[in-house]
Design a protein around this motif. Structure first.
Motif, PDB file in Angstrom:
ATOM      1  N   TRP A  62     108.448 -13.959  44.381  1.00  0.00           N
ATOM      2  CA  TRP A  62     108.942 -12.647  44.827  1.00  0.00           C
ATOM      3  C   TRP A  62     109.869 -12.021  43.796  1.00  0.00           C
ATOM      4  N   MET A  63     110.611 -12.861  43.059  1.00  0.00           N
ATOM      5  CA  MET A  63     111.471 -12.352  41.990  1.00  0.00           C
ATOM      6  C   MET A  63     110.638 -11.608  40.951  1.00  0.00           C
ATOM      7  N   TYR A  64     109.507 -12.209  40.579  1.00  0.00           N
ATOM      8  CA  TYR A  64     108.637 -11.604  39.574  1.00  0.00           C
ATOM      9  C   TYR A  64     107.921 -10.373  40.141  1.00  0.00           C
ATOM     10  N   LEU A  65     107.380 -10.503  41.350  1.00  0.00           N
ATOM     11  CA  LEU A  65     106.546  -9.446  41.914  1.00  0.00           C
ATOM     12  C   LEU A  65     107.335  -8.193  42.249  1.00  0.00           C
ATOM     13  N   SER A  66     108.581  -8.347  42.661  1.00  0.00           N
ATOM     14  CA  SER A  66     109.384  -7.190  43.043  1.00  0.00           C
ATOM     15  C   SER A  66     110.110  -6.562  41.865  1.00  0.00           C
ATOM     16  N   GLN A  67     109.889  -7.116  40.677  1.00  0.00           N
ATOM     17  CA  GLN A  67     110.535  -6.604  39.469  1.00  0.00           C
ATOM     18  C   GLN A  67     109.743  -5.461  38.865  1.00  0.00           C
ATOM     19  N   ASN A  68     110.426  -4.413  38.426  1.00  0.00           N
ATOM     20  CA  ASN A  68     109.772  -3.358  37.667  1.00  0.00           C
ATOM     21  C   ASN A  68     109.383  -3.936  36.312  1.00  0.00           C
ATOM     22  N   PRO A  69     108.073  -4.005  35.995  1.00  0.00           N
ATOM     23  CA  PRO A  69     107.657  -4.660  34.752  1.00  0.00           C
ATOM     24  C   PRO A  69     108.181  -3.984  33.494  1.00  0.00           C
ATOM     25  N   VAL A  70     108.656  -2.763  33.611  1.00  0.00           N
ATOM     26  CA  VAL A  70     109.214  -2.056  32.456  1.00  0.00           C
ATOM     27  C   VAL A  70     110.524  -2.695  32.007  1.00  0.00           C
ATOM     28  N   ASN A  71     111.269  -3.272  32.964  1.00  0.00           N
ATOM     29  CA  ASN A  71     112.601  -3.806  32.677  1.00  0.00           C
ATOM     30  C   ASN A  71     112.574  -5.318  32.491  1.00  0.00           C
ATOM     31  N   ASN A  72     113.493  -5.827  31.684  1.00  0.00           N
ATOM     32  CA  ASN A  72     113.631  -7.268  31.507  1.00  0.00           C
ATOM     33  C   ASN A  72     114.046  -7.913  32.821  1.00  0.00           C
TER      34      ASN A  72
END
Length: 559
Positions: free
Chosen positions: A256-266
């Motif tokens: 969920w940490m990965y999936l809910s992250q905006n891929p544009v940001n680190n």
């Protein structure tokens, strides 16, 4: 050496040490020496003799790149910037193992020949074919093959260089997948560096071989850093090994940490960040599920065969079913668009904002009637969550549905007939009214547990069932449509007595919790005083067999 020569000539002015930047290996810190060598390149700006438009390879690649769906959108700008400013493509490496470049160079006249296939090499070979035949095209066996220079007839050898790894990686869409699968539907990689490496090399190879995009959609994502925003390295001591992270964090939370992250940001990764995600979403989801299981068992409730066609007339049930189907539609569309962050955020907003904060909390007083709707919501939610959090989804689904696996069930489809946009808009307005009313209570210093007589609200009139929901949430006797929002804060003796009773109920419930009482456990309560007209209600709400007068509030468990 320079210093010694200067000394010999007597012209050395001064000798001293000074600090300066010097390249070192990022892994072992060994000092590096810059070495100038001859390399092989693919020319980017020569006209393609086979192109009807007379374009260069660079121009052809630009046109191919524009046909690809780039996520995020700025990916195309970065790729075009690289294609615009890059020099000729360096394809050789001074290594032993790797993709042997199929280039035979004549030492006498300088002519070089590029061999395009194994069959052609077999026909051109004049030496070493027996040593090579039946083996992979790597060193040393490939180096045994000699061909005759077509210009001067000199026997020529293959150059010792091997190919850049991206030259080999660039043909993956053609070499790895069946021909009918070309182009690839989707690829993904971390975009720092890949615009000039893998993304680029595949475009180059497919442009030359097929003059078409190697993939339809590419998703680029930023970098994984530690919680302080620093790069992870074993040498720095801040690297986290995957198995260790999976064990300590839990793979569902980590996903969920990965999936809910905006891929544009680190992505800042670590145990504290994982704890935030666990509290923010995972525990709330699990608490809703546990709440249902607890009250289903207390009420001896089990789903029957008609549960799938269950139609509730309650406004909260109809609203949460509508919101679920709207969420399913949004998640499905987001996944179709490769937008996993929006998909996961939609689920999170539904679980936290709609299901937990509003529906479950507003349905506690009618939980027995709400069990069928809540069951249906949780079953479909587990299916919706399965690709995101496979383990908790499996646990929920197998217990609720009694079937083998959620991953063997169909992904849920939104039912347009269950979506009531007007009801969703009206409930949104009702919640906005509630929020403003709570703000007014806070401003005048009256807790929500204290009943008030009336709330007036402006704007469009809401249906009566929603006005009743507002009345329950704000704790007022009546909700009236008027010109503006106004909360009647006057307290009559009757309202004060009811507020006192509610406060006593809260204190008894807290005492039950601290004593570890079961939800169905009866208790005897001792307390200084209570409103006699609310004694029956207090006993009902707190499962008290008896209220006994005493100096302070205590409870006595039946056991």
């Amino acid at each position: 050496m320079v210093i010694e020569r200067l000394k010999e000539k007597g012209v050395l002015f001064k000798e001293e040490n000074y600090k300066h930047r010097y390249p070192t290996c990022w892994r072992c810190k060994t000092e590096l020496v810059w070495r100038v060598v001859n390399e092989w390149y693919i020319a980017m700006d020569k006209k393609d003799p086979d192109d009807k438009k007379g374009r260069t390879l660079r121009e052809e690649m630009v046109d191919v790149a524009k046909k690809i769906n780039w996520i995020p959108k700025f990916g195309l700008e970065r790729e075009l910037d690289w294609l615009k400013n890059m020099h000729d493509w360096l394809i050789s490496k001074k290594r032993y193992w790797g993709l042997a470049l199929p280039i035979w160079e004549c030492a006498k006249c300088g002519h070089f020949e590029v061999i395009g296939s194994k069959d052609k090499l077999g026909k051109e070979a004049v030496e070493g074919w027996g040593e090579f035949e039946g083996k992979s095209p790597h060193r040393p066996q490939i180096d045994a093959v000699k061909i005759k220079c077509p210009r001067c007839s000199q026997i020529t050898s293959r150059i010792p260089d091997v190919g850049n790894v991206w030259l080999d990686a660039g043909i993956v869409p053609i070499s790895t997948m069946p021909a009918s699968w070309y182009p690839a539907d989707f690829i993904t990689e971390s975009f720092p560096g890949q615009f000039k490496n893998w993304f680029y090399s595949m475009i180059a190879m497919s442009t030359v071989i097929k003059n078409s995009p190697p993939y339809k959609t590419v998703l680029g994502f930023a970098t994984l850093l530690d919680e302080k925003g620093e790069e992870m390295h074993k040498s720095k001591g801040n690297a986290i090994e995957f198995n260790e992270a999976a064990d300590k964090i839990g793979v569902d939370v980590m996903r969920w940490m990965y999936l809910s992250q905006n891929p544009v940001n680190n992505l800042l990764f670590g145990y504290h960040k994982a704890d935030d995600v666990r509290r923010r979403f995972y525990l709330i989801l699990w608490n809703i599920y546990s709440f249902f299981i607890t009250y289903a068992n207390l009420n001896d409730w089990n789903p029957d065969s008609k549960i799938g066609s269950y139609q509730s007339t309650n406004v909260l049930d109809r609203w949460i079913v509508s919101r679920l189907n709207s969420a399913i539609a949004q998640v499905t569309q987001s996944l179709t668009d490769y937008n996993v962050q929006t998909a996961s955020q939609t689920i999170e907003d539904f679980v936290i904002g709609d299901l937990s904060t509003w529906y479950v909390r507003r349905s506690r007083e009618r939980i027995k009637d709400a069990l069928p709707a809540l069951y249906s919501i949780l079953v479909n939610l587990s299916k919706l969550l399965a690709p995101f959090m496979p383990y908790v989804a499996e646990e929920m689904y197998m217990n609720l549905a009694g079937e083998n696996s959620v991953h063997l069930s169909d992904f849920p489809q939104a039912n347009p007939k269950s979506i009531d946009i007007n009801l969703e808009k009206e409930m949104k307005k009702a919640r906005e009214i509630v929020e403003k009313a709570h703000a007014e209570r806070k401003e005048v210093g009256i807790k929500v547990r204290q009943p008030l007589q009336k709330l007036e609200y402006g704007g469009q009139k809401l249906p009566e069932p929603l006005e009743l929901v507002i009345a329950d949430e704000v704790n007022v006797k009546e909700v009236v449509h008027a010109k503006a929002l106004r909360l009647d804060a006057k307290l009559s003796p009757a309202l004060k007595a009811e507020g006192e009773a509610r406060e006593i109920i809260r204190q008894i419930q807290q005492a039950r919790k601290e004593a570890g009482c079961e939800l169905s456990e009866k208790v005897t309560v001792t307390l200084p005083a209570w409103p006699k007209e609310y004694e029956t209600e207090i006993k009902k709400q707190t499962l008290s067999k008896e209220l006994v007068k005493g100096e302070k509030l205590t409870i006595k468990r039946a056991g």
